[in-house]
Design an enzyme around this catalytic site. Structure first.
Site, short mmCIF file in Angstrom:
data_model
loop_
_atom_site.label_atom_id
_atom_site.label_comp_id
_atom_site.label_asym_id
_atom_site.label_seq_id
_atom_site.Cartn_x
_atom_site.Cartn_y
_atom_site.Cartn_z
N ASP A 67 0.84 -1.20 0.00
CA ASP A 67 0.00 0.00 0.00
C ASP A 67 0.88 1.25 0.00
O ASP A 67 2.07 1.19 0.27
CB ASP A 67 -0.99 -0.01 1.17
CG ASP A 67 -0.35 -0.37 2.50
OD1 ASP A 67 0.88 -0.34 2.60
OD2 ASP A 67 -1.10 -0.69 3.45
N HIS A 137 -8.43 -3.81 8.79
CA HIS A 137 -8.04 -3.62 7.40
C HIS A 137 -6.78 -4.43 7.05
O HIS A 137 -5.96 -4.74 7.90
CB HIS A 137 -7.91 -2.14 7.02
CG HIS A 137 -6.71 -1.39 7.52
ND1 HIS A 137 -6.77 -0.05 7.83
CD2 HIS A 137 -5.43 -1.76 7.75
CE1 HIS A 137 -5.58 0.36 8.21
NE2 HIS A 137 -4.75 -0.66 8.18
C1 GLP Z 1 -1.12 0.67 8.34
C2 GLP Z 1 -0.65 -0.03 7.08
C3 GLP Z 1 -0.99 -1.50 7.14
C4 GLP Z 1 -0.44 -2.05 8.45
C5 GLP Z 1 -1.16 -1.43 9.61
C6 GLP Z 1 -0.75 -1.95 10.98
O1 GLP Z 1 -2.46 0.93 8.29
N1 GLP Z 1 -1.21 0.52 5.91
O2 GLP Z 1 -0.41 -2.17 6.04
O3 GLP Z 1 -0.59 -3.44 8.47
O4 GLP Z 1 -0.85 -0.05 9.54
O5 GLP Z 1 0.38 -1.27 11.46
P1 GLP Z 1 1.11 -1.63 12.80
O6 GLP Z 1 1.87 -2.88 12.53
O7 GLP Z 1 2.04 -0.49 13.09
O8 GLP Z 1 0.07 -1.84 13.84
#
Ligand code: GLP
Length: 241
Positions: A67, A137
Site C-alpha cells: 500500500d 483492514h
Molecule cells: C497501516 C498499514 C498496514 C499495516 C497497519 C498496521 O495501516 N497501511 O499495512 O498493516 O498499519 O500497522 P502496525 O503494525 O504499526 O500496527
C-alpha cells in the site's frame, strides 16, 4: 487457516522470518509482499541478519508494495515505500528494479493497472506478509472492501487516519487517499501470513478469528484463503478463545 502462537514479540519476529526465509530458499526468485507499520520491524531485522550472515540469499527476490499514500510528492517522508526501503530493502541490498512501488503522483487508474501487470508478468505473488489494521483492514482495504476487489485508490477511514497519525505527527499530516493491493489480489497470493502483536490488537484479532467471514472485517479473508497463517504473540491472542 493455521494459527501459530508466539510467546512474545521477539519470538513472533523469529517465527515469521522463518516463514519468509523458507519461501526464499524454496524459490529464490520469489515475488514477495511485506507490510509497513511497526509490527514487522523485528521480522525485518531477522531477515537482514540472515542475509548478512550468509544464511539467506535475496539476490533474485522481487518485491511489490502492499500500500502507499496517494497524492504526495515522490520524495515525501510519508511515503510507505521509503519506509520499506529504509527498514528492509536497502539493508538487504535489493536492487531498485526488483522493487515495484506505487508512484504516489501517478494517474490512479493507470498506476493500479501497472502494479497488477507487474504481478501478472512475474507469475503472481508467492508470499504476502500482512499486518492487521486496528479496524481489521489489510493493506488499506478498509471495512466494506469487496473480497474480489483489485488494486486501486481508496479513501482512508477516519479510524485509519487516526491510527496512522502516530507515524506522522498528527492527523492533519496523514493523506486521505491511498493505493492498496485489492483483497482479490491478496487472495490470489499463493500464501498469506498475518503478523499480529500486542494487547492493542487483541480485540480485532479475536474478531478476525471468530466473527462471521465478512467484508466488515477484511482480515476474515484469512479464513477462506487456502494457504493462510496467522502468527500472533500471546498478548494479541488474549481474547482469541
Ligand atoms: C497501516 C498499514 C498496514 C499495516 C497497519 C498496521 O495501516 N497501511 O499495512 O498493516 O498499519 O500497522 P502496525 O503494525 O504499526 O500496527
Amino acid at each position: 487457516m493455521k494459527i501459530i502462537e508466539a510467546g512474545d514479540y521477539d519470538d513472533l519476529s523469529r517465527k515469521s522470518a522463518g516463514i519468509v526465509l523458507a519461501q526464499v530458499k524454496a524459490k529464490p526468485s520469489s515475488l514477495l509482499v511485506l507490510p509497513t507499520g511497526n509490527t514487522p520491524l523485528g521480522l525485518f531485522r531477522e531477515l537482514v541478519k540472515a542475509a548478512k550472515s550468509g544464511a539467506a540469499n535475496f539476490g533474485q527476490v522481487a518485491f511489490v508494495t502492499l500500500d502507499e499514500y496517494a497524492d504526495i510528492a515522490s520524495d515525501d517522508r510519508r511515503r510507505l515505500s521509503s519506509w520499506l526501503s529504509r527498514e528492509l530493502l536497502t539493508p538487504l541490498g535489493i536492487a531498485a528494479d526488483a522493487f515495484h512501488a506505487f508512484d504516489p503522483r501517478g494517474n490512479p487508474g493507470a498506476e493500479a493497472e501497472r502494479i497488477e501487470g507487474v504481478i501478472a508478468a512475474r507469475g503472481g505473488i508467492d508470499l504476502a506478509v500482512l499486518g492487521l489494521g486496528p479496524n481489521g483492514h489489510l493493506g488499506f482495504n478498509e471495512p466494506g472492501s469487496p473480497f474480489d476487489s483489485r488494486t486501486r485508490l481508496v479513501s482512508l477511514t477516519p479510524e485509519s487516519i487516526r491510527s496512522n497519525a502516530a507515524y506522522w505527527g498528527g492527523e492533519v499530516d496523514v493523506p486521505s487517499t491511498a493505493y492498496t493491493l485489492g483483497l482479490g489480489t491478496i487472495n490470489e497470493c499463493r500464501s498469506v501470513v498475518l503478523v499480529v502483536s500486542g494487547a492493542r490488537k487483541a480485540g480485532i484479532l479475536a474478531r478476525t478469528l471468530n466473527d462471521a467471514v465478512s467484508i466488515n472485517v477484511p482480515a476474515t479473508l484469512f479464513r477462506v484463503h487456502p494457504s493462510s497463517i496467522v502468527i500472533a504473540d500471546r498478548d494479541a491472542l488474549a481474547f482469541a478463545g
